[in-house]
Scaffold this motif. Structure first.
Motif: not given
Length: 811
Positions: A482-499
């Motif tokens: 079921p859809r509610e069993n899926v969570l999504i991590d949109c992934l935080a990138l480093t501001a120092s390298a990929q601002q």
């Protein structure tokens, strides 16, 4: 209409008690009920016939205790017992149809009768509460299930369960060796929990996840007492609910056990229960065909079944706590991940479980609702160690765990033996990842964290990350997740390298929330890597992410600024009504720099070790205390007050059986160290007193007695445990050898209460000063008095109170 369809769409009546009839019909003292399938087959068949004539749609086989442990000395194999029991049930159904040949074949087909293989508890506690390994418990149920399928049962009824992990074992055995319907019921106490601490929400969360066909309650008490539990379960699930209460509460009249709710009163309450939305009803202890007959009119006149809408809720659980994501931010503690943590790596390599457990406890105390657990070091066998660490954590804490690994074997092993519904971290948009991880998620009903990366890496643009998230969600749904069993991590990138990409993470969160409607998770601290004042960047980014739709940040709950930011967010979006939580936590001014901090007291250290069940630290902390305190000072000033605090927490429901057991075992470690100091010295005993415990002769059930033992040891008593099926002479011998004046006797089977009476007579004849406390499911105060017991204890906690009074110890 298939049985599965009937369970989903119609009403069904299950039979009543088997044991009640067998006892009335002369079940001999100590005789296994399952043996009557052979020695008195006609009696068992006749009981089935009575229930069929009364209107039961489902009859349960006489196999409640038909497992290899209980049948060990019976001379029969599990397969033989199950085959015979299923055959008798089918024979009864055939006889019933032959007797009613006035009805046509089509009518028989339209109203078929079904044989349920009855699967009761194994009779031993699973690890970590007991000694039975998960895999062995699974094999025990597997043997029963395979025999039942081969014998031709139509469904499984897993009943009278109190340990959620054991119930999971049984369900997995059924699902992995058949496609037959599964009905699962647990027995609750009036506290709203089972004796191992499982609450209704945690039961529902796991059983829904494992996709049983119906769930509910049996045994415990009468239908009136079940009403609050029924209201609770109906509010939590769309699944069909099954209710099989006892015929009220037991009492003893003229040495016969009777129940206080007659068939008419039973039916009156069951009518109310059906009106609430329960669709599968039957009976348990004390009920017979007269009770079941009253249910037929209720079902015949039941309102048209109202479809209860499926609840789309994202939730994970332990055995005792369910965490729902969506309303308020849920903190996932990040500190049990060795990446960048030198000390944790050392602890993992050296097997320092106490360090891992302290970190887990600390994070929960600081506000983590879920704990991320990652033990990914190249030199470690993750698949072997991860289940062990989870077991250790679940023994002392009730929070859900996020299983974090890149090893498929590790994820499989951990998810299988996890007690509850876990969160798996993680799956990605890579095909090999989807193919490997999603089947595990489906098999164990877990939630899964999807990472927005694929074979090309992490996309820069929000739309591309969203596309990966969408792929993960759709692939999961195509596999029945079921859809509610899926969570999504949109992934935080480093501001120092990929601002320029940081803002894309927030945009991706917004897209996922708006277009997919799933919950989001984010590891926050990556964003600040390589920058000064990282805490400032992290706190600001966290707040921005929360307003973008982040549901569960992964962070260090020990960071006060980050946790305060969440508190402030909850105020600003009206989650914290009237700012009550914020005011409570932040209205007091706490100095940030204390020039003269007080060192931690070593006495406090041992107290915390006991309270938290940190067994590995018990001896070390006791030795530190021995440098400044005498052994009995440690006992009187620290151990006994802490034992009382643990007992009070258990009695009030703040902690549950697993935590109690861990604290008790921790105290035992400390006691052993202190005993070595006193063995050559004169002085008072460290024990509060000696107690003999036994399950009486011919009774093979000792779970209740084992729980009493744990609690008495927790209060500092020296318990001489004689085990189960103990003859009166053996109990007397133990009392003489150990000079014991207080005895606890347990009986679960009505047929063995006479053994209890005989044991009391033997003890009293030898020494009238011996005091005897009795307990067990078939006992009550009236019967305890009748058999001349000195005390009756309704449960393990009351046994401790009685012992304290007897030994003149104030709690």
């Amino acid at each position: 209409m298939s049985l599965k369809h009937k369970i989903e769409k119609g009403y069904l009546i299950i039979d009543g008690a088997m044991g009640t009839y067998l006892q009335k019909s002369g079940l001999k003292l100590g005789e296994l009920p399952e043996m009557l399938n052979f020695t008195r087959a006609e009696l068992v068949e006749d009981i089935h016939m009575k229930y069929l004539e009364a209107g039961a749609d489902i009859i349960s086989t006489n196999t409640f205790g038909a497992n290899r442990l209980k049948l060990k000395n019976s001379g029969k194999t599990v397969s033989e017992v199950v085959w015979q029991a299923v055959s008798l049930a089918h024979k009864a159904i055939d006889t019933f149809h032959e007797k009613h040949q006035g009805c046509s074949k089509s009518e028989q087909t339209a109203n078929p009768k079904y044989v349920a293989l009855d699967l009761g508890p194994i009779g031993q506690l699973l690890e970590p509460m007991g000694t039975l390994p998960f895999d062995e418990a699974y094999e025990i149920y597997k043997e029963q299930v395979i025999a039942g399928v081969e014998a031709g049962c139509d469904l499984f009824i897993i009943e009278t369960q109190t340990d959620l992990l054991e119930l999971k074992c049984a369900i997995l055995a059924c699902k992995e060796h058949s496609k037959l319907p599964i009905i699962a019921t647990m027995s609750f106490e009036q506290t709203g929990r089972t004796f191992t601490g499982t609450d209704v929400a945690s039961m529902v969360t796991l059983l829904e996840a494992l996709e049983v066909d119906a769930l509910g309650f049996n045994c415990s008490f009468g239908p009136a007492e079940m009403l609050p539990l029924i209201d609770r379960v109906l509010s939590l699930t769309h699944k069909p609910i099954v209710i099989q209460p006892n015929a009220g509460l037991p009492k003893q009249i003229d040495e016969i056990t009777v129940y206080d709710t007659n068939a008419n009163k039973y039916a009156e309450i069951m009518k109310t229960i059906v009106a609430k939305g329960v669709t599968i009803i039957g009976g348990c202890c004390g009920t017979d065909d007269s009770y079941i007959a009253t249910l037929t009119d209720i079902v015949a006149n039941a309102p048209e079944r109202v479809k209860r809408e499926r609840k789309s809720v994202t939730k994970v659980s332990s055995f005792a706590k369910t965490v729902t994501l969506g309303d308020n931010p849920v903190v996932i503690g990040e500190r049990l991940n060795p990446t960048g943590k030198k000390r944790l790596k050392e602890a993992l390599r050296n097997g320092e479980k106490d360090y891992i457990l302290r970190e887990a406890i600390s994070q929960v105390e600081q506000g983590a609702s879920i704990l991320d657990l990652n033990i990914g070091l190249p030199e470690l066998d993750e698949a072997k160690l991860m289940p062990e660490f989870i077991k250790e954590i679940q023994a002392i804490l009730d929070v859900p765990i996020q299983i974090d690994s890149s090893s498929v074997a590790c994820i499989e092993a951990a998810a299988r033996s996890y007690n509850g519904k876990p969160l798996i971290n993680s799956v990605s948009g890579k095909e090999d990842s989807l193919d490997a991880i999603l089947p595990i998620v489906k098999r164990y009903g877990a939630c899964v964290l999807g990472l927005t990366l694929d074979d090309e890496g992490i996309p820069s643009k929000a739309e591309d990350r969203f596309a990966i998230a969408e792929k993960i969600v759709h692939r999961a749904e195509s596999m029945g997740i079921p859809r509610e069993n899926v969570l999504i991590d949109c992934l935080a990138l480093t501001a120092s390298a990929q601002q320029e990409d940081v803002i894309e993470t927030l945009k991706a969160i917004q897209l996922v929330k708006r277009k997919l409607g799933v919950k989001t998770v984010l590891g926050v601290s990556n964003v600040s890597f390589g920058l000064p004042k990282r805490e400032l960047i992290n706190k600001t980014f966290l707040t921005m992410a929360l307003f973008s739709g982040l549901d569960a940040p992964i962070l260090n709950p020990g960071n006060e600024e980050m946790m305060a930011a969440i508190d402030a967010y909850n105020v600003l979006v009206n989650n914290d009504v009237r700012s009550e939580i914020y005011i409570e936590k932040h209205s007091k001014v706490v100095p940030t720099n204390n020039p003269n901090p007080k060192p931690k007291s070593s006495t406090l250290d041992l107290k915390q070790v006991i309270l938290n069940g940190l067994k590995d630290l018990a001896v070390q902390n006791t030795e530190l205390l021995l440098e400044t305190l005498k052994p009995m000072e440690i006992v009187d000033q620290i151990i006994i007050p802490t034992l009382n605090e643990v007992g009070q927490s258990f009695e009030s429901g703040k902690i549950f059986l697993p935590q109690l057991i861990q604290s008790a075992e921790t105290v035992q470690q400390a006691f052993e160290r202190l005993k070595s100091e006193l063995k050559n010295e004169e002085g008072p005993s460290l024990s509060r007193g000696k107690i003999v415990l036994a399950t009486v002769h011919h009774d093979v059930h000792d779970i209740g007695k084992n729980i009493v033992k744990v609690i008495l040891q927790n209060y500092g008593y020296d318990v001489i445990d004689l085990g189960k099926d103990v003859p009166p002479e053996v109990v007397l011998k133990a009392c003489i050898e150990h000079d014991v004046k207080f005895v606890g006797l347990s009986a679960l089977m009505t047929s063995t209460v006479e053994s209890m009476a005989k044991t009391i007579r033997v003890l009293k004849a030898h020494d009238a000063e011996i005091k005897i406390c009795v307990g067990g499911a078939v006992l009550n105060p009236e019967y305890a008095k009748m058999i001349h017991a000195d005390f009756y204890a309704k449960d393990a906690r009351e046994t401790a109170w009685i012992a304290n009074t007897f030994f003149d110890i104030k709690s």
